[in-house]
Design a protein around this motif. Structure first.
Motif, PDB file in Angstrom:
ATOM      1  N   ALA A  37       0.900  -1.196   0.007  1.00  0.00           N
ATOM      2  CA  ALA A  37      -0.079   0.124   0.022  1.00  0.00           C
ATOM      3  C   ALA A  37       0.948   1.236   0.016  1.00  0.00           C
ATOM      4  N   VAL A  38       1.039   2.019  -1.368  1.00  0.00           N
ATOM      5  CA  VAL A  38       1.870   3.042  -1.434  1.00  0.00           C
ATOM      6  C   VAL A  38       1.186   4.141  -2.164  1.00  0.00           C
ATOM      7  N   ARG A  39       1.570   5.380  -1.820  1.00  0.00           N
ATOM      8  CA  ARG A  39       1.268   6.474  -2.707  1.00  0.00           C
ATOM      9  C   ARG A  39       1.831   6.665  -4.025  1.00  0.00           C
ATOM     10  N   ARG A  40       2.916   6.208  -4.137  1.00  0.00           N
ATOM     11  CA  ARG A  40       3.521   6.155  -5.282  1.00  0.00           C
ATOM     12  C   ARG A  40       3.851   4.569  -6.076  1.00  0.00           C
ATOM     13  N   PRO A  41       2.891   3.904  -6.664  1.00  0.00           N
ATOM     14  CA  PRO A  41       2.991   2.589  -7.006  1.00  0.00           C
ATOM     15  C   PRO A  41       4.218   2.225  -7.811  1.00  0.00           C
ATOM     16  N   GLU A  42       4.764   3.392  -8.657  1.00  0.00           N
ATOM     17  CA  GLU A  42       5.815   3.025  -9.675  1.00  0.00           C
ATOM     18  C   GLU A  42       7.104   2.694  -8.840  1.00  0.00           C
TER      19      GLU A  42
END
Length: 283
Positions: A37-42
């Motif tokens: 779970a992350v704000r910047r999936p890249e």
């Protein structure tokens, strides 16, 4: 080559860098399944490429209940269960109580404290239904030891500690466990790029706060704690039949907490007679 594993399912918040990233890498290397779970999936594209059948990355802002419920559903529906939840997302705010803006203060508490509340509340029905699961709360030595310039960060972690201690007792009957992780200074971006500085500087507080600013500036990049070793230790705790409620990571954190507890005990003893003097007189 991945290590042998029973393919347990980990839900980890904040996996773009630092301890969360180190743990995500260790989980994938072990052969377990990961929902990041992350704000910047890249930032996690390489983990997906390494194990596309075992890694799901979900864009998540832990302050959004909608996002949080979506990532929990992605884990439970996609992999059938959740074995470990790691509440790792967070950041530090450095500056005096007066020096931070209201927006900075609210952001600190929304992410570090209410974000943890959101994830925990969303995942509890899953753990309750499966009668198992382990919640890891990434707190800090700052959850035990208050320092000038870190009052708002300390507040976020002290709140997490009390919440987690109560939660551990609540979930024991449903077969779930809680472990509070209290790291010291680890070689991450926490004291560098990830640190948010208070908007103002007030000269009257320089004697108490400037030494802390200087400490973190000099320490950044030279912290004694190894995130990879911390990650392996957290994985080990999932295998422990009776894991600790609190686990301190790093010799620096252990020393600070021991010193704080010794001061607290000495203060309790010094003022013991005053403490007892407020009770009703015995008949």
């Amino acid at each position: 080559m991945a290590e042998t594993s029973d393919g347990r399912v980990w839900l980890i918040t904040g996996t773009s860098s630092g301890l969360g990233r180190a743990l995500a890498e260790a989980v994938v290397a072990r052969g377990d399944r990961l929902v990041a779970a992350v704000r910047r999936p890249e930032t996690n594209d390489d983990l997906v490429a390494e194990a596309p059948d075992r890694v799901k990355v979900v864009r998540t802002d832990v302050t959004s209940t909608k996002d949080v419920h979506e990532v929990v559903e992605a884990a439970a529906q996609g992999f059938g269960r959740i074995d470990a939840v790691v509440n790792n997302a967070g950041f530090g705010l450095l500056g005096g109580v007066e020096e931070a803006t209201e927006d900075q203060i609210r952001s600190q508490l929304e992410v570090n404290t209410f974000g943890v509340f959101n994830v925990t509340r969303a995942v509890l029905p899953v753990l309750r239904a499966q009668r198992s699961g382990h919640i890891f709360m990434i707190s800090s030595v700052a959850g035990q030891f208050g320092a000038p310039g870190l009052a708002w960060y300390d507040a976020s972690k002290f709140a997490l500690e009390g919440f987690s201690e109560a939660l551990a007792a609540e979930v024991r009957p449903i077969g779930a466990k809680v472990t509070i992780i209290e790291p010291g200074n680890f070689r991450t971006k926490w004291a560098g790029d990830s640190m948010v500085m208070a908007a103002a500087r007030i000269g009257d507080y320089a004697p108490s706060i400037d030494p802390v600013r200087a400490l973190f500036s000099g320490l950044n990049g030279n912290q004694p704690g190894d995130p990879a070793k911390a990650a392996q230790t957290i994985i080990r705790m999932l295998d422990e039949p009776e894991p600790p409620l609190r686990l301190v990571l790093g010799g620096d954190a252990l020393e600070l907490i021991r010193q704080k507890l010794a001061r607290q005990t000495a203060e309790l003893d010094k003022w013991e007679s005053v403490t007892f003097s407020t009770d009703f007189d015995k008949a």
